[in-house]
Design a protein around this motif. Structure first.
Motif, short mmCIF file in Angstrom:
data_model
loop_
_atom_site.label_atom_id
_atom_site.label_comp_id
_atom_site.label_asym_id
_atom_site.label_seq_id
_atom_site.Cartn_x
_atom_site.Cartn_y
_atom_site.Cartn_z
N UNK A 96 1.16 -1.21 -0.31
CA UNK A 96 0.02 -0.03 -0.02
C UNK A 96 0.84 0.94 -0.63
N UNK A 97 1.71 1.36 0.43
CA UNK A 97 3.19 2.28 0.82
C UNK A 97 3.47 2.65 -0.90
N UNK A 98 3.48 1.55 -1.84
CA UNK A 98 4.60 1.95 -3.04
C UNK A 98 3.50 2.13 -4.50
N UNK A 137 9.17 -3.97 -1.83
CA UNK A 137 7.36 -3.80 -2.19
C UNK A 137 7.86 -4.75 -3.28
N UNK A 138 5.99 -5.25 -4.52
CA UNK A 138 6.97 -6.09 -5.58
C UNK A 138 5.42 -5.58 -6.84
N UNK A 181 5.82 5.47 -9.97
CA UNK A 181 5.93 4.85 -8.50
C UNK A 181 5.58 6.02 -7.82
N UNK A 182 4.83 6.42 -6.75
CA UNK A 182 4.58 6.70 -5.93
C UNK A 182 5.04 6.61 -4.40
#
Length: 146
Positions: free
Chosen positions: A7-9, A27-28, A17-18
Protein backbone atom coordinates in the motif's frame (compact mmCIF):
# COMPACT_ATOMS: atom_id res chain seq x y z
CA UNK A 1 -1.43 -2.32 -16.35
CA UNK A 2 0.64 -1.81 -13.24
CA UNK A 3 0.06 -3.04 -9.68
CA UNK A 4 1.95 -3.14 -6.41
CA UNK A 5 1.76 -5.61 -3.52
CA UNK A 6 2.34 -2.85 -0.97
CA UNK A 7 0.00 0.00 0.00
CA UNK A 8 2.92 2.37 0.60
CA UNK A 9 4.18 1.95 -2.98
CA UNK A 10 1.60 2.97 -5.57
CA UNK A 11 1.87 2.83 -9.36
CA UNK A 12 -0.31 5.00 -11.62
CA UNK A 13 -1.60 4.12 -15.11
CA UNK A 14 1.53 5.55 -16.74
CA UNK A 15 3.83 3.40 -14.62
CA UNK A 16 5.10 6.16 -12.34
CA UNK A 17 5.87 4.99 -8.82
CA UNK A 18 4.86 6.99 -5.75
CA UNK A 19 6.35 5.98 -2.42
CA UNK A 20 4.90 6.96 0.96
CA UNK A 21 7.03 9.46 2.87
CA UNK A 22 8.54 7.27 5.61
CA UNK A 23 8.29 3.88 3.92
CA UNK A 24 11.32 1.61 4.11
CA UNK A 25 11.22 -1.94 2.76
CA UNK A 26 10.55 -3.99 -0.34
CA UNK A 27 7.65 -3.93 -2.76
CA UNK A 28 6.92 -6.06 -5.83
CA UNK A 29 5.50 -4.24 -8.84
CA UNK A 30 3.75 -6.35 -11.48
CA UNK A 31 3.58 -5.10 -15.05
CA UNK A 32 0.99 -6.84 -17.23
CA UNK A 33 0.64 -6.43 -21.00
CA UNK A 34 -2.80 -7.35 -22.38
CA UNK A 35 -3.28 -9.87 -25.15
CA UNK A 36 -3.72 -8.48 -28.67
CA UNK A 37 -4.19 -10.05 -32.10
CA UNK A 38 -0.40 -10.29 -32.56
CA UNK A 39 0.83 -10.85 -28.98
CA UNK A 40 0.05 -13.12 -26.04
CA UNK A 41 -0.62 -11.73 -22.56
CA UNK A 42 2.52 -11.47 -20.44
CA UNK A 43 3.57 -10.08 -17.10
CA UNK A 44 6.84 -9.20 -15.40
CA UNK A 45 7.64 -8.59 -11.73
CA UNK A 46 10.10 -5.99 -10.47
CA UNK A 47 11.24 -5.79 -6.85
CA UNK A 48 11.86 -2.29 -5.51
CA UNK A 49 13.89 -1.82 -2.32
CA UNK A 50 13.51 1.52 -0.54
CA UNK A 51 16.46 2.22 1.76
CA UNK A 52 16.35 4.43 4.86
CA UNK A 53 17.94 7.87 4.90
CA UNK A 54 21.54 7.83 6.03
CA UNK A 55 23.35 10.00 8.54
CA UNK A 56 26.69 11.78 8.67
CA UNK A 57 29.68 11.64 10.94
CA UNK A 58 30.06 14.86 12.91
CA UNK A 59 33.30 14.32 14.78
CA UNK A 60 36.11 11.80 15.20
CA UNK A 61 38.57 12.56 18.00
CA UNK A 62 41.16 10.95 20.27
CA UNK A 63 39.97 10.65 23.87
CA UNK A 64 42.74 8.69 25.56
CA UNK A 65 45.31 5.98 25.22
CA UNK A 66 44.20 3.72 22.36
CA UNK A 67 40.70 5.24 22.22
CA UNK A 68 38.73 7.44 19.85
CA UNK A 69 35.24 8.90 20.09
CA UNK A 70 32.90 8.84 17.08
CA UNK A 71 29.93 11.25 17.03
CA UNK A 72 27.17 11.35 14.41
CA UNK A 73 23.90 13.11 13.63
CA UNK A 74 20.83 11.31 14.96
CA UNK A 75 18.25 9.96 12.50
CA UNK A 76 14.89 9.58 14.30
CA UNK A 77 13.28 7.41 11.62
CA UNK A 78 15.70 4.45 11.78
CA UNK A 79 16.10 1.47 14.11
CA UNK A 80 19.86 1.63 14.60
CA UNK A 81 23.33 2.25 13.22
CA UNK A 82 26.28 0.27 11.88
CA UNK A 83 29.78 1.72 12.29
CA UNK A 84 32.82 0.35 10.50
CA UNK A 85 36.45 1.24 11.08
CA UNK A 86 39.65 0.04 9.49
CA UNK A 87 43.29 0.95 8.82
CA UNK A 88 42.57 0.35 5.11
CA UNK A 89 40.93 3.37 3.44
CA UNK A 90 38.92 1.14 1.08
CA UNK A 91 37.70 -1.10 3.95
CA UNK A 92 39.07 -4.26 2.31
CA UNK A 93 41.19 -5.65 5.20
CA UNK A 94 40.94 -5.70 9.01
CA UNK A 95 37.47 -4.15 9.11
CA UNK A 96 35.75 -4.00 12.49
CA UNK A 97 32.02 -3.42 12.76
CA UNK A 98 29.94 -2.09 15.64
CA UNK A 99 26.15 -2.47 15.59
CA UNK A 100 24.08 -0.06 17.68
CA UNK A 101 20.45 -1.04 18.12
CA UNK A 102 19.17 2.19 19.71
CA UNK A 103 18.52 5.17 17.48
CA UNK A 104 18.93 7.60 20.41
CA UNK A 105 22.65 6.81 20.66
CA UNK A 106 24.79 9.42 18.89
CA UNK A 107 28.32 8.57 20.06
CA UNK A 108 30.52 5.54 20.64
CA UNK A 109 34.09 5.03 21.82
CA UNK A 110 36.43 2.83 19.79
CA UNK A 111 39.10 1.07 21.83
CA UNK A 112 42.29 -0.97 21.28
CA UNK A 113 43.50 1.39 18.56
CA UNK A 114 47.20 1.10 17.77
CA UNK A 115 49.66 3.98 18.02
CA UNK A 116 50.93 5.45 14.75
CA UNK A 117 48.10 4.07 12.61
CA UNK A 118 45.52 6.01 10.61
CA UNK A 119 41.96 4.80 11.15
CA UNK A 120 39.10 5.33 8.69
CA UNK A 121 35.51 5.39 9.97
CA UNK A 122 32.10 5.33 8.26
CA UNK A 123 28.50 4.87 9.39
CA UNK A 124 25.23 3.55 7.93
CA UNK A 125 21.71 3.46 9.33
CA UNK A 126 19.31 0.52 9.25
CA UNK A 127 15.64 -0.12 9.72
CA UNK A 128 13.95 -3.41 10.45
CA UNK A 129 11.33 -4.18 7.83
CA UNK A 130 11.20 -7.96 8.02
CA UNK A 131 14.98 -8.03 7.70
CA UNK A 132 17.47 -5.21 8.27
CA UNK A 133 17.62 -2.77 5.35
CA UNK A 134 20.74 -0.59 5.38
CA UNK A 135 21.31 2.90 4.01
CA UNK A 136 24.38 3.72 1.97
CA UNK A 137 27.61 4.49 3.83
CA UNK A 138 28.44 8.00 4.97
CA UNK A 139 31.53 9.88 3.87
CA UNK A 140 34.69 8.47 5.47
CA UNK A 141 36.50 10.36 8.23
CA UNK A 142 40.04 9.57 9.23
CA UNK A 143 41.99 9.81 12.47
CA UNK A 144 45.76 9.54 12.90
CA UNK A 145 46.68 7.91 16.25
CA UNK A 146 49.75 9.60 17.72
Amino acid sequence: TYSSNNRSVKVNARGRIKIAKKFVGKAVITITAAETANYNQTSHKITVTVRPAGTRLLKLSSVGKGKAKVTWKRNKSVTGYRIQYSVNKKFKKAVKTINISKNKTTAVTLSKLKKGKTYYVRIATYKKAGSKIYSSWSKVKKLKRK
